[in-house]
Motif scaffolding. Structure first.
Motif, mmCIF file in Angstrom:
data_model
loop_
_atom_site.group_PDB
_atom_site.id
_atom_site.type_symbol
_atom_site.label_atom_id
_atom_site.label_comp_id
_atom_site.label_asym_id
_atom_site.label_seq_id
_atom_site.Cartn_x
_atom_site.Cartn_y
_atom_site.Cartn_z
ATOM 1 N N ARG A 42 0.869 -1.179 0.000
ATOM 2 C CA ARG A 42 0.000 0.000 0.000
ATOM 3 C C ARG A 42 0.904 1.226 0.000
ATOM 4 N NH1 ARG A 42 -5.206 0.617 0.845
ATOM 5 N NH2 ARG A 42 -5.355 -1.464 1.744
ATOM 6 N N PHE A 43 0.683 2.112 -0.969
ATOM 7 C CA PHE A 43 1.510 3.302 -1.120
ATOM 8 C C PHE A 43 0.953 4.465 -0.310
ATOM 9 C CE2 PHE A 43 2.341 0.783 -4.985
ATOM 10 C CZ PHE A 43 3.712 0.636 -4.835
ATOM 11 N N SER A 44 1.696 5.572 -0.258
ATOM 12 C CA SER A 44 1.333 6.713 0.593
ATOM 13 C C SER A 44 -0.008 7.343 0.218
ATOM 14 C CB SER A 44 2.428 7.773 0.546
ATOM 15 O OG SER A 44 2.552 8.324 -0.751
ATOM 16 N N ASP A 45 -0.447 7.157 -1.016
ATOM 17 C CA ASP A 45 -1.731 7.720 -1.435
ATOM 18 C C ASP A 45 -2.901 6.764 -1.140
ATOM 19 O OD1 ASP A 45 -1.322 5.780 -3.356
ATOM 20 O OD2 ASP A 45 -1.243 7.179 -5.046
ATOM 21 N N GLY A 46 -2.601 5.629 -0.495
ATOM 22 C CA GLY A 46 -3.643 4.679 -0.116
ATOM 23 C C GLY A 46 -3.936 3.612 -1.146
ATOM 24 N N LYS A 47 -3.342 3.715 -2.324
ATOM 25 C CA LYS A 47 -3.577 2.716 -3.371
ATOM 26 C C LYS A 47 -2.670 1.511 -3.160
ATOM 27 C CE LYS A 47 -5.539 5.757 -6.697
ATOM 28 N NZ LYS A 47 -6.196 5.676 -7.950
ATOM 29 N N TYR A 76 -2.558 3.229 -12.924
ATOM 30 C CA TYR A 76 -1.933 3.796 -11.723
ATOM 31 C C TYR A 76 -0.418 3.609 -11.745
ATOM 32 C CZ TYR A 76 -0.465 4.374 -6.907
ATOM 33 O OH TYR A 76 0.195 4.770 -5.774
ATOM 34 N N PRO A 103 2.737 4.524 -9.071
ATOM 35 C CA PRO A 103 3.141 5.114 -7.790
ATOM 36 C C PRO A 103 4.239 6.164 -7.985
ATOM 37 C CG PRO A 103 3.641 2.743 -7.876
ATOM 38 C CD PRO A 103 3.050 3.121 -9.178
ATOM 39 N N LEU A 104 4.334 7.061 -7.020
ATOM 40 C CA LEU A 104 5.374 8.088 -7.058
ATOM 41 C C LEU A 104 6.749 7.443 -6.913
ATOM 42 C CD1 LEU A 104 3.732 10.689 -4.647
ATOM 43 C CD2 LEU A 104 3.920 10.853 -7.134
ATOM 44 N N ASP A 132 7.616 6.629 -3.449
ATOM 45 C CA ASP A 132 6.902 5.461 -2.935
ATOM 46 C C ASP A 132 7.577 4.168 -3.392
ATOM 47 O OD1 ASP A 132 5.044 6.940 -1.563
ATOM 48 O OD2 ASP A 132 3.413 6.623 -2.986
#
Length: 68
Positions: free
Chosen positions: A18-23, A45, A47-48, A51
């Motif tokens: 689970r990444f910092s944006d909740g995804k 999607y 991720p950054l 992340d």
């Protein structure tokens, strides 16, 4: 970072992150050491970069704790 109780077919080890944006995404590590992220509900999607770096660091720690 979580490790699956039952490993995905063809993988040495697999799990979810689970990444910092909740995804969330699934991941798998092949026997040759190749790490792959598997898209979840949103196939576009991405991720950054921060992340991804945090995920790789945490994954290394988790895998070492589990003896990989």
């Amino acid at each position: 970072v979580e490790v699956d109780a039952v490993t995905r077919p063809g993988a040495l080890v697999s799990g979810t992150v689970r990444f910092s944006d909740g995804k969330s995404m699934s991941w798998q590590l092949s026997a040759s050491g190749q790490l792959g992220l598997i898209p979840g509900d949103d196939p576009d999607y991405r991720p950054l970069p921060e992340d991804i770096e945090a995920f790789q660091t945490q994954l290394q720690k988790v895998l070492q704790e589990k003896g990989y």
